[in-house]
Motif scaffolding. Sequence first.
Motif, PDB file in Angstrom:
ATOM      1  N   LEU A  99      32.176  14.531 -40.063  1.00 11.98           N
ATOM      2  CA  LEU A  99      32.242  14.368 -38.695  1.00 11.98           C
ATOM      3  C   LEU A  99      32.287  12.896 -38.092  1.00 11.98           C
ATOM      4  O   LEU A  99      32.066  12.847 -37.012  1.00 11.98           O
ATOM      5  N   ASP A 100      32.774  12.068 -39.004  1.00 13.38           N
ATOM      6  CA  ASP A 100      32.709  10.682 -38.561  1.00 13.38           C
ATOM      7  C   ASP A 100      34.200  10.217 -38.315  1.00 13.38           C
ATOM      8  O   ASP A 100      34.188   9.014 -38.041  1.00 13.38           O
ATOM      9  N   GLY A 101      35.124  11.130 -38.277  1.00 18.18           N
ATOM     10  CA  GLY A 101      36.414  10.904 -37.662  1.00 18.18           C
ATOM     11  C   GLY A 101      37.558  11.927 -37.815  1.00 18.18           C
ATOM     12  O   GLY A 101      37.488  12.929 -38.890  1.00 18.18           O
ATOM     13  N   LEU A 102      38.481  12.136 -36.933  1.00 21.63           N
ATOM     14  CA  LEU A 102      39.301  13.018 -36.954  1.00 21.63           C
ATOM     15  C   LEU A 102      40.266  13.222 -38.314  1.00 21.63           C
ATOM     16  O   LEU A 102      40.446  14.329 -38.717  1.00 21.63           O
ATOM     17  N   PRO A 103      40.894  12.172 -38.753  1.00 20.08           N
ATOM     18  CA  PRO A 103      41.599  12.305 -40.050  1.00 20.08           C
ATOM     19  C   PRO A 103      40.919  13.046 -41.115  1.00 20.08           C
ATOM     20  O   PRO A 103      41.419  14.176 -41.677  1.00 20.08           O
ATOM     21  N   ALA A 104      39.795  12.712 -41.517  1.00 17.83           N
ATOM     22  CA  ALA A 104      38.737  13.494 -42.556  1.00 17.83           C
ATOM     23  C   ALA A 104      38.471  14.862 -42.059  1.00 17.83           C
ATOM     24  O   ALA A 104      38.717  15.995 -42.907  1.00 17.83           O
ATOM     25  N   LEU A 105      37.899  14.939 -40.903  1.00 20.63           N
ATOM     26  CA  LEU A 105      37.825  16.315 -40.491  1.00 20.63           C
ATOM     27  C   LEU A 105      38.966  17.263 -40.500  1.00 20.63           C
ATOM     28  O   LEU A 105      38.844  18.467 -41.065  1.00 20.63           O
ATOM     29  N   ALA A 106      40.089  17.035 -39.915  1.00 22.55           N
ATOM     30  CA  ALA A 106      41.209  17.928 -39.730  1.00 22.55           C
ATOM     31  C   ALA A 106      41.788  18.176 -41.128  1.00 22.55           C
ATOM     32  O   ALA A 106      41.981  19.356 -41.665  1.00 22.55           O
ATOM     33  N   ARG A 107      41.747  17.218 -42.051  1.00 20.62           N
ATOM     34  CA  ARG A 107      42.069  17.315 -43.571  1.00 20.62           C
ATOM     35  C   ARG A 107      41.421  18.451 -44.327  1.00 20.62           C
ATOM     36  O   ARG A 107      41.750  19.376 -44.716  1.00 20.62           O
ATOM     37  N   GLU A 135      49.927  15.848 -43.299  1.00 17.82           N
ATOM     38  CA  GLU A 135      49.996  14.180 -43.568  1.00 17.82           C
ATOM     39  C   GLU A 135      49.022  13.757 -42.484  1.00 17.82           C
ATOM     40  O   GLU A 135      49.033  14.248 -41.401  1.00 17.82           O
ATOM     41  N   VAL A 136      48.312  12.755 -43.020  1.00 21.58           N
ATOM     42  CA  VAL A 136      47.471  12.104 -42.154  1.00 21.58           C
ATOM     43  C   VAL A 136      47.906  10.521 -42.273  1.00 21.58           C
ATOM     44  O   VAL A 136      47.986   9.881 -43.228  1.00 21.58           O
ATOM     45  N   LEU A 141      48.476  12.290 -36.873  1.00 19.50           N
ATOM     46  CA  LEU A 141      48.547  13.285 -38.017  1.00 19.50           C
ATOM     47  C   LEU A 141      49.609  14.182 -37.732  1.00 19.50           C
ATOM     48  O   LEU A 141      50.330  14.261 -36.798  1.00 19.50           O
ATOM     49  N   ARG A 142      50.262  14.981 -38.919  1.00 21.40           N
ATOM     50  CA  ARG A 142      51.334  15.819 -38.939  1.00 21.40           C
ATOM     51  C   ARG A 142      50.963  17.126 -39.209  1.00 21.40           C
ATOM     52  O   ARG A 142      50.242  17.198 -40.302  1.00 21.40           O
ATOM     53  N   LEU A 143      51.338  18.196 -38.392  1.00 17.86           N
ATOM     54  CA  LEU A 143      50.867  19.567 -38.628  1.00 17.86           C
ATOM     55  C   LEU A 143      52.078  20.377 -38.717  1.00 17.86           C
ATOM     56  O   LEU A 143      53.153  20.299 -38.330  1.00 17.86           O
TER      57      LEU A 143
END
Length: 203
Positions: A99-107, A135-136, A141-143
Amino acid sequence: MDNKTAARLDEAMSSGVPVRLHRSSIRGADRLDGFVVAVGTEWTVLAPCTDLRLDGWEAVRTADVTKVRPRGDEDCLSVRVLRGRGRWPVRAPGPALPLDGLPALARAASRAFGLVSLHVERHAPDACWIGEVAEVRPKSLRLREVDPEARWQSAPSKFPLRDVTRVGFGGRYERTLLEFAGPHRRPADAGRPASRVRRPGAW
């Protein structure tokens, strides 16, 4: 976020009672009802409860939360129903998500649940985009999207990290889309444009 709001978030998580999260800093953003199950420096996770049923999880930016209002106590109907069904206290998603950043959370959410819903509420408060994280990059990021007919889109869509204000995962709608879309394969009819999804409030 001020210290009072931060303390109420922590209290909501420890008490397990239902709350409503307000994010008045984002014009038009939904007020979210449910149970706070995790609070991080950057992101907070809520288990939404609609019509006395849990429906996946929603992560919102912790700094965007402006008010935490109680929606009941340990004897309210929502808690009694969930307790009777063995669903209370409401748990955080497993495995635990960063929960410390969007890239890690979304992945991590995409890996664990298959599909995530991305909200860019400052630009489109009543829409979301659903798919798997392809991809981040440092600033985006790419969905790889699934459209409202449960069809995979051919090319990933790009979302600036700064624009994403909410991430949903594990809900009935995402699970149903994944069930009927099946594993991702490059579609024969490549080139269909991606489209935003107006997500139903409840199923």
